[in-house]
Design a protein around this motif. Structure first.
Motif, PDB file in Angstrom:
ATOM      1  N   SER A 152       1.192   8.028  14.723  1.00  0.00           N
ATOM      2  CA  SER A 152       2.536   7.488  14.487  1.00  0.00           C
ATOM      3  C   SER A 152       3.467   7.778  15.667  1.00  0.00           C
ATOM      4  O   SER A 152       4.552   7.204  15.745  1.00  0.00           O
ATOM      5  N   ALA A 153       3.036   8.625  16.596  1.00  0.00           N
ATOM      6  CA  ALA A 153       3.837   8.839  17.804  1.00  0.00           C
ATOM      7  C   ALA A 153       3.750   7.624  18.734  1.00  0.00           C
ATOM      8  O   ALA A 153       4.545   7.484  19.654  1.00  0.00           O
ATOM      9  N   PHE A 154       2.746   6.760  18.507  1.00  0.00           N
ATOM     10  CA  PHE A 154       2.511   5.644  19.441  1.00  0.00           C
ATOM     11  C   PHE A 154       2.646   4.272  18.793  1.00  0.00           C
ATOM     12  O   PHE A 154       2.819   3.279  19.485  1.00  0.00           O
ATOM     13  N   LYS A 155       2.466   4.220  17.482  1.00  0.00           N
ATOM     14  CA  LYS A 155       2.404   2.928  16.777  1.00  0.00           C
ATOM     15  C   LYS A 155       3.055   3.072  15.416  1.00  0.00           C
ATOM     16  O   LYS A 155       3.090   4.179  14.873  1.00  0.00           O
ATOM     17  N   GLU A 156       3.415   1.935  14.834  1.00  0.00           N
ATOM     18  CA  GLU A 156       3.796   2.013  13.424  1.00  0.00           C
ATOM     19  C   GLU A 156       2.508   2.190  12.612  1.00  0.00           C
ATOM     20  O   GLU A 156       1.527   1.461  12.813  1.00  0.00           O
ATOM     21  N   VAL A 157       2.512   3.173  11.743  1.00  0.00           N
ATOM     22  CA  VAL A 157       1.308   3.481  10.963  1.00  0.00           C
ATOM     23  C   VAL A 157       1.603   3.276   9.488  1.00  0.00           C
ATOM     24  O   VAL A 157       2.671   3.671   9.010  1.00  0.00           O
ATOM     25  N   TRP A 158       0.674   2.657   8.788  1.00  0.00           N
ATOM     26  CA  TRP A 158       0.815   2.493   7.340  1.00  0.00           C
ATOM     27  C   TRP A 158      -0.357   3.226   6.688  1.00  0.00           C
ATOM     28  O   TRP A 158      -1.498   2.812   6.828  1.00  0.00           O
ATOM     29  N   MET A 159      -0.046   4.330   6.028  1.00  0.00           N
ATOM     30  CA  MET A 159      -1.131   5.099   5.404  1.00  0.00           C
ATOM     31  C   MET A 159      -1.459   4.506   4.031  1.00  0.00           C
ATOM     32  O   MET A 159      -0.563   4.084   3.295  1.00  0.00           O
ATOM     33  N   ILE A 160      -2.732   4.489   3.705  1.00  0.00           N
ATOM     34  CA  ILE A 160      -3.169   3.997   2.391  1.00  0.00           C
ATOM     35  C   ILE A 160      -3.819   5.161   1.654  1.00  0.00           C
ATOM     36  O   ILE A 160      -4.886   5.646   2.061  1.00  0.00           O
ATOM     37  N   GLU A 161      -3.141   5.623   0.648  1.00  0.00           N
ATOM     38  CA  GLU A 161      -3.677   6.758  -0.117  1.00  0.00           C
ATOM     39  C   GLU A 161      -4.966   6.304  -0.816  1.00  0.00           C
ATOM     40  O   GLU A 161      -4.943   5.372  -1.634  1.00  0.00           O
ATOM     41  N   THR A 162      -6.051   6.943  -0.476  1.00  0.00           N
ATOM     42  CA  THR A 162      -7.352   6.528  -1.004  1.00  0.00           C
ATOM     43  C   THR A 162      -7.862   7.577  -1.984  1.00  0.00           C
ATOM     44  O   THR A 162      -8.115   8.716  -1.584  1.00  0.00           O
ATOM     45  N   PRO A 163      -7.997   7.209  -3.253  1.00  0.00           N
ATOM     46  CA  PRO A 163      -8.477   8.204  -4.221  1.00  0.00           C
ATOM     47  C   PRO A 163      -9.911   8.614  -3.893  1.00  0.00           C
ATOM     48  O   PRO A 163     -10.695   7.794  -3.417  1.00  0.00           O
ATOM     49  N   HIS A 164     -10.219   9.865  -4.137  1.00  0.00           N
ATOM     50  CA  HIS A 164     -11.575  10.328  -3.796  1.00  0.00           C
ATOM     51  C   HIS A 164     -12.513  10.396  -4.983  1.00  0.00           C
ATOM     52  O   HIS A 164     -13.711  10.568  -4.827  1.00  0.00           O
ATOM     53  N   ILE A 165     -11.934  10.280  -6.195  1.00  0.00           N
ATOM     54  CA  ILE A 165     -12.785  10.197  -7.387  1.00  0.00           C
ATOM     55  C   ILE A 165     -12.676   8.748  -7.872  1.00  0.00           C
ATOM     56  O   ILE A 165     -11.660   8.358  -8.455  1.00  0.00           O
ATOM     57  N   LYS A 166     -13.690   7.963  -7.578  1.00  0.00           N
ATOM     58  CA  LYS A 166     -13.552   6.516  -7.825  1.00  0.00           C
ATOM     59  C   LYS A 166     -13.499   6.164  -9.302  1.00  0.00           C
ATOM     60  O   LYS A 166     -12.775   5.292  -9.723  1.00  0.00           O
ATOM     61  N   ASP A 167     -14.330   6.886 -10.060  1.00  0.00           N
ATOM     62  CA  ASP A 167     -14.552   6.475 -11.438  1.00  0.00           C
ATOM     63  C   ASP A 167     -13.540   7.115 -12.389  1.00  0.00           C
ATOM     64  O   ASP A 167     -13.917   7.831 -13.314  1.00  0.00           O
ATOM     65  N   ALA A 168     -12.280   6.886 -12.131  1.00  0.00           N
ATOM     66  CA  ALA A 168     -11.257   7.465 -13.011  1.00  0.00           C
ATOM     67  C   ALA A 168     -10.102   6.481 -13.111  1.00  0.00           C
ATOM     68  O   ALA A 168      -9.770   5.807 -12.133  1.00  0.00           O
ATOM     69  N   ASP A 169      -9.492   6.439 -14.294  1.00  0.00           N
ATOM     70  CA  ASP A 169      -8.403   5.469 -14.483  1.00  0.00           C
ATOM     71  C   ASP A 169      -7.261   5.703 -13.502  1.00  0.00           C
ATOM     72  O   ASP A 169      -6.696   4.770 -12.956  1.00  0.00           O
ATOM     73  N   PHE A 170      -6.943   7.019 -13.299  1.00  0.00           N
ATOM     74  CA  PHE A 170      -5.807   7.278 -12.405  1.00  0.00           C
ATOM     75  C   PHE A 170      -6.107   6.799 -10.993  1.00  0.00           C
ATOM     76  O   PHE A 170      -5.222   6.320 -10.283  1.00  0.00           O
ATOM     77  N   SER A 171      -7.383   6.847 -10.575  1.00  0.00           N
ATOM     78  CA  SER A 171      -7.739   6.381  -9.229  1.00  0.00           C
ATOM     79  C   SER A 171      -7.537   4.880  -9.120  1.00  0.00           C
ATOM     80  O   SER A 171      -6.988   4.379  -8.133  1.00  0.00           O
ATOM     81  N   ARG A 172      -7.998   4.178 -10.136  1.00  0.00           N
ATOM     82  CA  ARG A 172      -7.858   2.713 -10.100  1.00  0.00           C
ATOM     83  C   ARG A 172      -6.376   2.331 -10.068  1.00  0.00           C
ATOM     84  O   ARG A 172      -5.972   1.400  -9.381  1.00  0.00           O
ATOM     85  N   ARG A 173      -5.590   3.120 -10.836  1.00  0.00           N
ATOM     86  CA  ARG A 173      -4.145   2.827 -10.877  1.00  0.00           C
ATOM     87  C   ARG A 173      -3.512   3.060  -9.498  1.00  0.00           C
ATOM     88  O   ARG A 173      -2.802   2.208  -8.969  1.00  0.00           O
ATOM     89  N   ILE A 174      -3.844   4.219  -8.915  1.00  0.00           N
ATOM     90  CA  ILE A 174      -3.286   4.540  -7.583  1.00  0.00           C
ATOM     91  C   ILE A 174      -3.709   3.474  -6.573  1.00  0.00           C
ATOM     92  O   ILE A 174      -2.918   3.000  -5.769  1.00  0.00           O
ATOM     93  N   TRP A 175      -4.982   3.095  -6.651  1.00  0.00           N
ATOM     94  CA  TRP A 175      -5.514   2.143  -5.665  1.00  0.00           C
ATOM     95  C   TRP A 175      -4.810   0.783  -5.778  1.00  0.00           C
ATOM     96  O   TRP A 175      -4.446   0.174  -4.784  1.00  0.00           O
ATOM     97  N   MET A 176      -4.599   0.347  -7.030  1.00  0.00           N
ATOM     98  CA  MET A 176      -3.903  -0.936  -7.211  1.00  0.00           C
ATOM     99  C   MET A 176      -2.471  -0.847  -6.654  1.00  0.00           C
ATOM    100  O   MET A 176      -1.993  -1.765  -5.988  1.00  0.00           O
ATOM    101  N   GLU A 177      -1.830   0.283  -6.920  1.00  0.00           N
ATOM    102  CA  GLU A 177      -0.463   0.458  -6.380  1.00  0.00           C
ATOM    103  C   GLU A 177      -0.494   0.389  -4.854  1.00  0.00           C
ATOM    104  O   GLU A 177       0.371  -0.222  -4.220  1.00  0.00           O
TER     105      GLU A 177
END
Ligand code: SF4
Ligand code: SF4
Length: 438
Positions: A152-177
């Motif tokens: 981010s010191a050199f470019k505009e950066v857009w971070m994408i929070e990636t859940p690490h436990i795929k098989d969970a409702d909260f992960s799917r929710r976070i990912w969709m958001e």
């Protein structure tokens, strides 16, 4: 000497070094006897990106008008980027020269992929990096997470929070958001009066369709690679997929279609690229990124043939299609989000048993004799999983060789000795099996 002159000198040195390494690798690929001319497109793409430093024509882009989105890893949906009227460019890098520069900001023990990408972003000059108006980075492994902060010191950066436990409702929710947040961001990216387009169902459908065509041809290529008599070398196939990062999706698909037709004709006329006596190797672990193709090259120089790999810049990159053919934007978003999370077997996920299942399936489908497990130095997540993979393969009686390396060419001879011994062992195992059967 003024600081600006020193920076310019360093940039020139970097670009020269990168171009030289890339040209050497391309010459090595082009000089493989019997290389079908259909591979030239992919070599030209890599040459445009790294040697000529003029990637725009291969991306079908107008650098002054189009928007470019840099992406890392294989979990950033390129469909969304195309649907926003922008052009995705994958920035996971394989240059030794820039990995040394990247050490100014990445710890020495960090992985060379991240160092190399960091070096190219810091130093500037290589257009595939400089063109990008914004860079989307998923928080897959620790290295990528911290790369985002440094970049981010050199470019505009857009971070994408990636859940690490795929098989969970909260992960799917976070990912969709996260997918909707990315969509909104892409719609507002702007430069020189050009702005991201509003992503609607029509634009999404077109982008999904274009990517699906690429995925279908990728699967066809894989199926051709499973032939008993190899039709293409593994290092050539790696270059084909690596080139996807710097080519427009439709041009890449047309080129793979031509290549696949050629390989199908070679199969029909019994004109294989390699003889069927070579041990068939599956490369697992960290990705091989152009111009660092030393692992597949060594395997094939030492008498094996790479029939498949599980790399995120190789066979896994375009393997899974989007399930949804819906016309409704929300369903399309759901389909795209699922495609990038659910089937992904990157080692940053836990638990990651799907990866073992995938590897075992590939071992059977490609009649693999041995697995070469590639660990890029500092890639803790892949190294963590080596024992589990080795144990799983023991049941199939498939030997595994773990090699740890970075982008420095100095260890080539040492690797060559180990890989040669592995291939020789596989050859003896093959001939013992053959004797036992006859
Ligand atoms: S294997 Fe690592 S580098 Fe490749 S996509 Fe997955 S997290 Fe990213
Ligand atoms: S998964 Fe491994 S190779 Fe990929 S960025 Fe992370 S540490 Fe590097």
């Amino acid at each position: 000497m003024k600081i600006s002159d020193m920076v310019a000198k360093r940039t020139r040195r970097l670009l020269k070094g990168v171009a030289r390494s890339a040209a050497v690798e391309l010459e090595r690929l082009r000089s493989i006897p019997g290389t079908p001319e259909e591979l030239n497109f992919f070599y030209d793409v890599l040459e445009a990106a790294y040697v000529r430093n003029d990637p725009a024509p291969m991306l079908d882009a107008r650098p002054d008008k189009d928007l470019f989105v840099g992406v890392y890893c294989m979990v950033v949906p390129e469909e969304l980027i195309y649907a926003a009227g922008a052009i995705p460019v994958r920035l996971c890098a394989g240059c030794f020269e820039s990995s040394q520069i990247g050490e100014d900001r990445v710890p020495r023990d960090g992985c060379p992929l991240v160092k190399s990408s960091m070096g190219l972003s810091m130093q500037k000059g290589l257009k595939v990096f400089d063109l990008c108006d914004i860079v989307a980075i998923p928080t897959t492994c620790d290295a990528k997470r911290k790369l985002g902060e440094e970049l981010s010191a050199f470019k505009e950066v857009w971070m994408i929070e990636t859940p690490h436990i795929k098989d969970a409702d909260f992960s799917r929710r976070i990912w969709m958001e996260q997918m909707y947040a990315l969509k909104a961001k892409l719609e507002t990216v702007k430069r020189n009066g050009t702005r991201g387009k509003r992503i609607n169902a029509r634009r999404m459908a077109a982008a999904i369709q274009d990517t699906a065509r690429a995925q279908a041809e990728m699967r066809r290529l894989l199926s051709l690679r499973s032939a008993e008599k190899p039709l293409i070398w593994g290092r050539q196939a790696t270059a084909v997929v690596n080139a996807f990062a710097y080519a427009h999706v439709n041009r890449w698909t047309e080129a793979v279609t031509r290549l696949n037709n050629r390989l199908a004709a070679m199969a029909e006329n019994d004109q294989p690229m390699a003889d069927s006596g070579r041990p068939r190797i599956y490369i697992a672990g960290s990705p091989s990124l152009f111009p660092n193709l030393k692992i597949p090259t060594l395997v094939e120089e030492m008498g094996g043939v790479v029939v498949a790999d599980e790399s995120c810049a190789g066979d896994r990159y375009l393997y899974d299609p989007v399930g949804s053919t819906e016309k409704n934007l929300n369903d399309q978003m759901l389909g795209v989000a699922s495609r990038y999370l659910a089937p992904c077997v990157c080692p940053s996920f836990t638990p990651n048993d799907d990866r073992l299942t995938l590897i075992q399936r590939m071992i059977t489908d490609f009649a693999v004799d041995g697995v070469l497990y590639h660990v890029l130095k500092g890639c803790v997540v892949y190294d963590f999983e080596v024992n589990r993979v080795e144990n799983a393969l023991r049941n199939n009686q498939i030997p595994l060789l773990r090699v740890e390396t970075d982008y420095n060419p100095e260890d080539v001879e040492q690797l060559r000795t180990r890989i040669e011994a592995f291939i020789e062992m596989l050859k003896s195992k093959r001939s013992r099996t053959k004797q036992a059967v006859s």
